[in-house]
Design a protein around this motif. Sequence first.
Motif, PDB file in Angstrom:
ATOM      1  N   ASN A 237       0.820  -1.206   0.000  1.00  0.00           N
ATOM      2  CA  ASN A 237       0.000   0.000   0.000  1.00  0.00           C
ATOM      3  C   ASN A 237       0.857   1.261   0.000  1.00  0.00           C
ATOM      4  O   ASN A 237       0.552   2.245  -0.689  1.00  0.00           O
ATOM      5  N   ALA A 238       1.944   1.228   0.783  1.00  0.00           N
ATOM      6  CA  ALA A 238       2.846   2.385   0.813  1.00  0.00           C
ATOM      7  C   ALA A 238       3.481   2.614  -0.548  1.00  0.00           C
ATOM      8  O   ALA A 238       3.627   3.767  -1.005  1.00  0.00           O
ATOM      9  N   GLU A 239       3.862   1.504  -1.230  1.00  0.00           N
ATOM     10  CA  GLU A 239       4.449   1.635  -2.560  1.00  0.00           C
ATOM     11  C   GLU A 239       3.426   2.181  -3.554  1.00  0.00           C
ATOM     12  O   GLU A 239       3.741   3.020  -4.408  1.00  0.00           O
ATOM     13  N   ARG A 240       2.163   1.725  -3.416  1.00  0.00           N
ATOM     14  CA  ARG A 240       1.123   2.217  -4.312  1.00  0.00           C
ATOM     15  C   ARG A 240       0.859   3.708  -4.079  1.00  0.00           C
ATOM     16  O   ARG A 240       0.699   4.481  -5.032  1.00  0.00           O
ATOM     17  N   GLU A 241       0.817   4.110  -2.808  1.00  0.00           N
ATOM     18  CA  GLU A 241       0.603   5.526  -2.511  1.00  0.00           C
ATOM     19  C   GLU A 241       1.748   6.373  -3.044  1.00  0.00           C
ATOM     20  O   GLU A 241       1.544   7.485  -3.553  1.00  0.00           O
ATOM     21  N   ARG A 242       2.986   5.829  -2.910  1.00  0.00           N
ATOM     22  CA  ARG A 242       4.136   6.583  -3.425  1.00  0.00           C
ATOM     23  C   ARG A 242       4.038   6.738  -4.939  1.00  0.00           C
ATOM     24  O   ARG A 242       4.286   7.815  -5.496  1.00  0.00           O
ATOM     25  N   THR A 243       3.631   5.658  -5.621  1.00  0.00           N
ATOM     26  CA  THR A 243       3.504   5.714  -7.089  1.00  0.00           C
ATOM     27  C   THR A 243       2.405   6.696  -7.504  1.00  0.00           C
ATOM     28  O   THR A 243       2.558   7.468  -8.459  1.00  0.00           O
ATOM     29  N   ASP A 244       1.279   6.641  -6.777  1.00  0.00           N
ATOM     30  CA  ASP A 244       0.160   7.535  -7.114  1.00  0.00           C
ATOM     31  C   ASP A 244       0.522   9.002  -6.940  1.00  0.00           C
ATOM     32  O   ASP A 244      -0.059   9.879  -7.603  1.00  0.00           O
ATOM     33  N   SER A 245       1.453   9.295  -6.055  1.00  0.00           N
ATOM     34  CA  SER A 245       1.802  10.702  -5.794  1.00  0.00           C
ATOM     35  C   SER A 245       2.939  11.195  -6.681  1.00  0.00           C
ATOM     36  O   SER A 245       3.307  12.381  -6.617  1.00  0.00           O
ATOM     37  N   LEU A 246       3.494  10.290  -7.516  1.00  0.00           N
ATOM     38  CA  LEU A 246       4.647  10.707  -8.337  1.00  0.00           C
ATOM     39  C   LEU A 246       4.257  11.786  -9.350  1.00  0.00           C
ATOM     40  O   LEU A 246       5.020  12.726  -9.603  1.00  0.00           O
ATOM     41  N   ALA A 247       3.073  11.633  -9.957  1.00  0.00           N
ATOM     42  CA  ALA A 247       2.658  12.610 -10.978  1.00  0.00           C
ATOM     43  C   ALA A 247       2.555  14.005 -10.387  1.00  0.00           C
ATOM     44  O   ALA A 247       3.000  15.004 -10.990  1.00  0.00           O
ATOM     45  N   ALA A 248       1.973  14.105  -9.178  1.00  0.00           N
ATOM     46  CA  ALA A 248       1.857  15.414  -8.542  1.00  0.00           C
ATOM     47  C   ALA A 248       3.226  15.971  -8.181  1.00  0.00           C
ATOM     48  O   ALA A 248       3.442  17.193  -8.197  1.00  0.00           O
ATOM     49  N   THR A 249       4.168  15.072  -7.859  1.00  0.00           N
ATOM     50  CA  THR A 249       5.509  15.519  -7.460  1.00  0.00           C
ATOM     51  C   THR A 249       6.257  16.155  -8.622  1.00  0.00           C
ATOM     52  O   THR A 249       6.946  17.172  -8.454  1.00  0.00           O
ATOM     53  N   ILE A 250       6.128  15.561  -9.825  1.00  0.00           N
ATOM     54  CA  ILE A 250       6.930  16.067 -10.959  1.00  0.00           C
ATOM     55  C   ILE A 250       6.176  17.083 -11.822  1.00  0.00           C
ATOM     56  O   ILE A 250       6.742  17.630 -12.777  1.00  0.00           O
ATOM     57  N   SER A 251       4.900  17.323 -11.513  1.00  0.00           N
ATOM     58  CA  SER A 251       4.126  18.263 -12.350  1.00  0.00           C
ATOM     59  C   SER A 251       4.769  19.644 -12.453  1.00  0.00           C
ATOM     60  O   SER A 251       4.841  20.224 -13.552  1.00  0.00           O
ATOM     61  N   PRO A 252       5.250  20.258 -11.345  1.00  0.00           N
ATOM     62  CA  PRO A 252       5.897  21.578 -11.486  1.00  0.00           C
ATOM     63  C   PRO A 252       7.106  21.543 -12.402  1.00  0.00           C
ATOM     64  O   PRO A 252       7.362  22.498 -13.147  1.00  0.00           O
TER      65      PRO A 252
END
Length: 466
Positions: free
Chosen positions: A370-385
């Motif tokens: 679950n932690a790995e999935r949450e990390r993956t799901d948040s990657l797009a928001a992290t690199i958007s800027p």
Amino acid sequence: MPQQILSSLKTYLKGYFNLSEFLLPQAEAEASIREGVSFRGMNSMILIAAIFIASLGLNTNSTAVIIGAMLISPLMGPIIGMGLGVGIHDFGLIKRSFHNLTMATAISVITSTIYFAISPVTEGSSELLARTSPTIYDVFIGLFGGMAGVLAIGSRSKGNVIPGVAIATALMPPLCTAGYGIATLQLHYFLGAFYLFLINSIYIAFATTIGVKLMGYHDVADTNPRRALKVKRIVYALVIVTMIPSIYLTYTMVRENSFRRNVSRFVNTEFHFPGTQVLDYKANITNGQKLISVALIGKALPVDSVQLALTAQLPRYDLGGASLSIIQGDERANFDPTAASSTMLRDIYQVTQATIDRQTATIDSLRTVNAERERTDSLAATISPELRVLFPQIKDIAITRGIVSDVATGALDTVGVALVQYNRPMDRATRQKFVDYLEARLKMPGISIVENTSRVIFPTSQKKTE
């Protein structure tokens, strides 16, 4: 001819059982026995020390310590003295031996009572319990042990017989257990242990009398025939009366062993259910009632119907009339912890602990996923800027991990996927830079870029070929 063969065989066997050339003179053997009858001075102190050692061994459940105490104990002396006195009709020796044995018994019980009264450990050990249920086998042990002892005393070559007899007949532990029963106010301990001591004492003395007769010892000069007959009758009466309770106890023991053996056969044969196994079972006979209790763990069963069906099978295992009780692991309301054996409780704990450990491992694994999935799901928001500056052609992006299957082999593999929607098209060089950026930034080698229409724009497998 047959008579000659029979006579030769008889002569041959007689040579093996002829005692005359191996025996000490009667006077010498008698002197040794009479010397051991005395319980004054040193023998009394040795007896007290041996009682303390035996009590410590019983308290700590140490067989080696108990054996040591039996080897030290001088209790055999007056018992063999009584047997000798009866065998040669020496009434003075009988009286002295009986008096000394009574004193030694009193000293032993008082000493052990004092020890167990002050000992901080008051729980009965297996060695203590073993001295409270005498059977007919103890009668035979006392009889043959006493026989071996008197023959060894009268023999020129004694070997290790006397120490072996002291260990086999076990006079000290029952007296210590009797003291334990008094100190802890448990009458059944005292009665069982003292009865065992009486069995050993009486049958050792009786065996000594028989041994004296076999060795051909002569009676004392001033034998009173009427008194000798009276003593003989008393001895036989004691022997018979002492044996009777042991026969009943042996019958009870054999019946209980047979019952437990049949219960074991019944449980091992009949209790086979998918998803359910036997955790423990108990078989007891209480006040004549046969009780069988079986604890199950696993998938819950319809207890009433199962119990009815299995009760009908009891007569096949010679268990007719027994009461069957089935306890299921999930029926906590019907589970009586006080009725469960320590082994059963330990097994329940171990099974429960193993289940908890497996569930904990599963939870930890799921948390990691679950932690790995949450990390993956948040990657797009992290690199958007960063994408807004480096690749303004991108309108939105989603990063995920997927499982791909090789159609030919069925092999599975994990791949990174970027789902991208563009503001305007990218040229080939910019796409390659975008792929390199994602692999380095997200640490996903071999990432695939997919347009939101599910059309592959720039698969990694084409990166080097184009």
